[in-house]
Design a protein around this motif. Structure first.
Motif, PDB file in Angstrom:
ATOM      1  N   GLN A 588     -12.189   9.393  -3.254  1.00  0.00           N
ATOM      2  CA  GLN A 588     -12.558   8.921  -2.090  1.00  0.00           C
ATOM      3  C   GLN A 588     -12.742   8.813  -1.057  1.00  0.00           C
ATOM      4  O   GLN A 588     -14.118   7.616  -0.474  1.00  0.00           O
ATOM      5  N   ASN A 589     -12.804   9.637   0.424  1.00  0.00           N
ATOM      6  CA  ASN A 589     -13.057  10.048   1.391  1.00  0.00           C
ATOM      7  C   ASN A 589     -14.577  10.231   1.045  1.00  0.00           C
ATOM      8  O   ASN A 589     -16.228  10.143   1.459  1.00  0.00           O
ATOM      9  N   TRP A 592     -17.098   7.637   0.047  1.00  0.00           N
ATOM     10  CA  TRP A 592     -17.345   6.740   1.262  1.00  0.00           C
ATOM     11  C   TRP A 592     -18.090   7.404   1.525  1.00  0.00           C
ATOM     12  O   TRP A 592     -19.412   6.629   2.469  1.00  0.00           O
ATOM     13  N   LEU A 597     -21.518   5.839   4.772  1.00  0.00           N
ATOM     14  CA  LEU A 597     -20.749   5.609   6.281  1.00  0.00           C
ATOM     15  C   LEU A 597     -20.771   6.841   6.007  1.00  0.00           C
ATOM     16  O   LEU A 597     -20.398   8.066   5.595  1.00  0.00           O
ATOM     17  N   VAL A 758     -13.026  -0.374   2.846  1.00  0.00           N
ATOM     18  CA  VAL A 758     -15.401  -0.205   3.095  1.00  0.00           C
ATOM     19  C   VAL A 758     -16.083  -1.481   4.240  1.00  0.00           C
ATOM     20  O   VAL A 758     -16.096  -1.078   4.530  1.00  0.00           O
TER      21      VAL A 758
END
Length: 769
Positions: A588-589, A592, A597, A758
């Protein structure tokens, strides 16, 4: 008086000889033998059948009595917990709204689990005014018009009990701010959930009966009934006294004859009922009776045939008689040996050991002695069987049996129950040290290498110990408790011995159901991660996220970690679950970052068992390599207590994580007992102040002192200090004034799914000056 003449003596001798020859005449001898043989066979058969029936009757009567005692203890414990809850709520009501009181008690875990129980407060008219569940305006609780004790009643109309509830109520105290009742509501089936189909069959009875003549709940097989009319006094008067075997009675519910025990619970207006169907339970005995009759008939036919043949071969009568007698004796000896000994190892089998154990307990009880029962199960035996074949497995079992015999005293008894299960009976035990010495000798003997199929193999054994009379006063209980202790030894890593204790008893049905669901949750993809931000106090920016595990249970909705993580720790599932958490958080990191991000740190929690698992480093390296996440962005959070279990190992693991580049945080700091000197030995980057010290900031002087001390400690050690559980602006202001580095809590952002997290990150970026 004249003496007998030689002629008279000769005549008497001839007469005796003629009588003997007449008896030995085939026409007289063999029919007579046939009659005697048939008579003996059928007398023995009838005696065996009668003994089987009497034994079965006694066993079933005693079994029902034991089951009633167990069920009574379980019911009383559950009712006491319910009554305690009623009294707690009754005396906790004050000037606050009732719902607020219930919510507070629930938060403090002082109420029973809401999955099974509802706690409700009703006004004088029976309308609910507060509840741990949703309140419905149409649902009323019966009014208690008199100041009485505990009141038990059924709520609902369904005859099957599927929609009915058991309501336990007490009237509120007169000094309470409201008048009415407090009730605990539970599904009646909860009180009969211990119905064991294997033991009770489909015609057994497990029931609670109210003293008003109404069956509160009755389970027979898979069917649960409530609200049936019952002659309460007659039911109790027909039952046996405490400690006596159950008596036979015809059930008024379905007309079946049962071994039945009905016993009033003196603290409550309730009686428990336990019964086993005689017809159902005696089915095996009936089959045994038929088998005896068929065998008797077969023996009779064989005897007639043999005697007829012997009659035709009269000249060889004595030879055949001697041979037949020898064959029968040998057959009896062999049959007796096969009936009571294991054919592979020659050890006593389960049936023989049952007799030995019963005799040993009787002897110990008579002379006020103690004995110990060791339940042994070989570790990894199946692997040897599968790899080398059953012949090698049989050789291994033979060798194990010989090693066990050599490891115990001559007065001790070793038996094989079947498969790779053995038992050892130690009579006349004076102290636990004797048991420990025997267990250690057995562990050492079994762990010595075996030579199988030309190769050297090692195997270990797990041992469970139960003692008479402290752990059980009957064979079934003692064996069961030794088995429970053995499984605990398996859970403790195998190759060890564990003594039985009350804490080893199985959990509730709810816990068992949850464990079964937990084993399938990972493969069914029911786990998900929520993310909570960490905010820098100086800039107000989100600088990192913490991955928090959730379980989307198909029936119980969303479960928080404290509801299932302890269970996963116990059964070892925490290791694969933790592996999934690490990989998913890293994935997930990276996702992103690919979405534009900024690169944020990602914190994951590692449990004590996962931290000490050999695969932890491999799992972290694999997750980083597979996802492409930078190691510097991963932060592993470990509790104080986990690091103190095995300090040298913990230091080694943390140093290896540091070499990878992973950051290390000590979670829930302040709740453990680590000394400063020990803390300095760990390669740490972050300490997280436990939320329990933040909750009352800045109002509590004790919490202020602890928080200040931890912040100062972190500053002295050059560590980043993070405050968890921040829920108010006052707490944020206090922590900012005292130079706390980062904060985390519901005041900034609550844990959210990835898609919502998010938006929180993007909103924080937009709001930056």
């Amino acid at each position: 008086m004249s003496e007998p003449t030689p002629h008279a003596e000769t005549m008497e001798s001839n007469a005796g000889r003629r009588w003997l020859l007449r008896v030995l005449d085939p026409g007289v001898l063999f029919p007579g033998l046939a009659v005697l043989t048939l008579t003996a066979v059928w007398l023995i058969t009838f005696n065996l059948v009668d003994r089987e029936y009497r034994t079965a009757d006694r066993r079933l009567a005693a079994l029902v009595s034991d089951m009633a005692q167990t069920y009574e203890a379980q019911a009383v414990r559950a009712l006491r917990e319910i009554d305690t809850t009623l009294k707690l709520v009754r005396y906790s009501l004050d000037a606050r709204p009732p719902q607020e009181v219930l919510d507070e008690l629930s938060r403090r875990d002082m109420l029973p689990p809401t999955l099974l129980f509802e706690v409700r407060i009703s006004d004088a008219e029976g309308h609910g005014i507060a509840s741990t569940h949703d309140l419905y305006s149409t649902r009323k609780t019966s009014r208690i018009t008199e100041q009485s004790g505990l009141v038990v009643e059924l709520e609902g109309e369904a005859a099957t009990g599927a929609d009915q509830s058991l309501v336990f109520s007490r009237r509120l105290a007169e000094e309470a701010q409201v008048s009415g009742t407090v009730s605990v509501i539970v599904n009646p089936a909860y009180f009969v959930s211990g119905y064991d189909m294997n033991t009770m069959g489909v015609q057994g009875v497990l029931a609670l009966v109210g003293d008003g003549g109404i069956s509160l709940v009755r389970r027979t097989g898979e069917n649960v009934h409530t609200g049936e009319a019952t002659e309460y006094e007659r039911l109790l008067s027909d039952s046996s006294l405490v400690g006596e075997p159950a008596g036979l009675s015809v059930s008024e519910w379905d007309g079946l004859e049962r071994y039945l025990v009905a016993r009033a619970l003196f603290e409550f207006p309730i009686a428990i009922v336990v019964g086993l169907s005689r017809a159902e339970q005696m089915a095996a005995t009936n089959a045994t009776r038929r088998a005896y009759y068929w065998r008797a008939l077969l023996v009779s036919l064989i005897s007639i045939a043999v005697l007829t043949l012997l009659g035709r071969l009269s000249r060889k009568l004595r030879l055949i008689q001697a041979k037949a007698l020898e064959e029968r004796l040998e057959h009896a000896r062999r049959a007796e040996h096969l009936a009571f000994h294991d054919t592979l190892t020659g050890l006593p089998n389960r049936a023989h050991f049952s007799h030995l154990l019963t005799h040993g307990m009787q002897h110990a009880g008579r002379y006020d002695k103690r004995l110990a029962l060791l339940f042994l199960d070989l570790d990894r035996f199946k692997a040897i069987n599968d790899s080398l074949g059953h012949d090698a497995g049989d050789e291994l079992l033979k060798e194990v049996s010989q090693r066990l015999i050599r490891s115990v005293r001559k007065s001790d008894r070793v038996a094989r129950l079947g498969g790779d299960e053995f038992v050892v009976l130690l009579p006349e035990i004076e102290a636990a040290d004797q048991i420990n010495r025997v267990a250690e000798k057995i562990l050492a003997a079994v762990s010595a290498p075996f030579l199988l199929a030309g190769q050297e193999f090692h195997i270990t054994v797990s041992i469970g110990v139960a003692q008479y009379p402290s752990d059980g006063e009957d064979e079934q209980t003692l064996m069961k408790h030794a088995d429970v202790a053995m499984y605990h030894a398996k859970e403790e890593g195998k190759n060890n011995a564990q003594f039985y204790s009350e804490e080893l008893k199985s959990g509730s049905l709810e816990r068992l159901t949850l464990e079964q669901s937990l084993r399938r949750a990972l493969e069914r993809k029911e786990f998900l991660l929520y993310y909570q931000s960490k905010v820098d106090m100086a800039t107000g920016r989100i600088i990192g996220m913490e991955a928090l595990l959730r379980w989307q249970h198909p029936e119980l909705d969303l479960l928080l970690p404290h509801q299932f993580i302890p269970l996963a720790e116990e059964n070892g599932l925490i290791v694969p679950i933790g592996r999934w958490v690490i990989y998913t958080a890293c994935q997930q990191n990276v996702a992103w970052q690919q979405a534009g991000l900024p690169a944020l740190s990602m914190a994951v929690n590692v449990s004590a068992r996962q931290f000490l698992d050999d695969s932890l480093l491999r799992d972290i390296k694999g997750a980083l390599a597979t996802t492409g996440m930078s190691p510097q962005l991963l932060e592993v959070e470990i509790t104080e207590g986990a690091m103190m279990v095995d300090m040298p190992r913990a230091v080694s693991v943390l140093q290896q994580l540091r070499k990878i580049g992973v950051r290390i945080a000590i979670d829930d700091f302040g709740t453990g007992f680590s000394a400063l000197s020990r803390l300095q030995a760990f390669p740490l980057d972050t300490i997280k102040i436990d939320g329990s010290f933040i909750h009352d900031l800045p109002g509590s002087s004790a919490d202020r002192s602890l928080a200040d001390a931890i912040i100062d400690l972190g500053r002295c050690l050059g560590l980043t200090v993070v405050a968890e559980g921040v829920e108010s602006a006052e707490q944020v202001d206090y922590l900012r004034r005292h130079s706390c580095d980062q904060v985390q809590g519901y005041y900034m952002h609550e844990p959210q799914p990835a898609c919502d997290a998010v938006h929180a990150i993007q909103k924080n970026l937009i709001s930056e000056p």
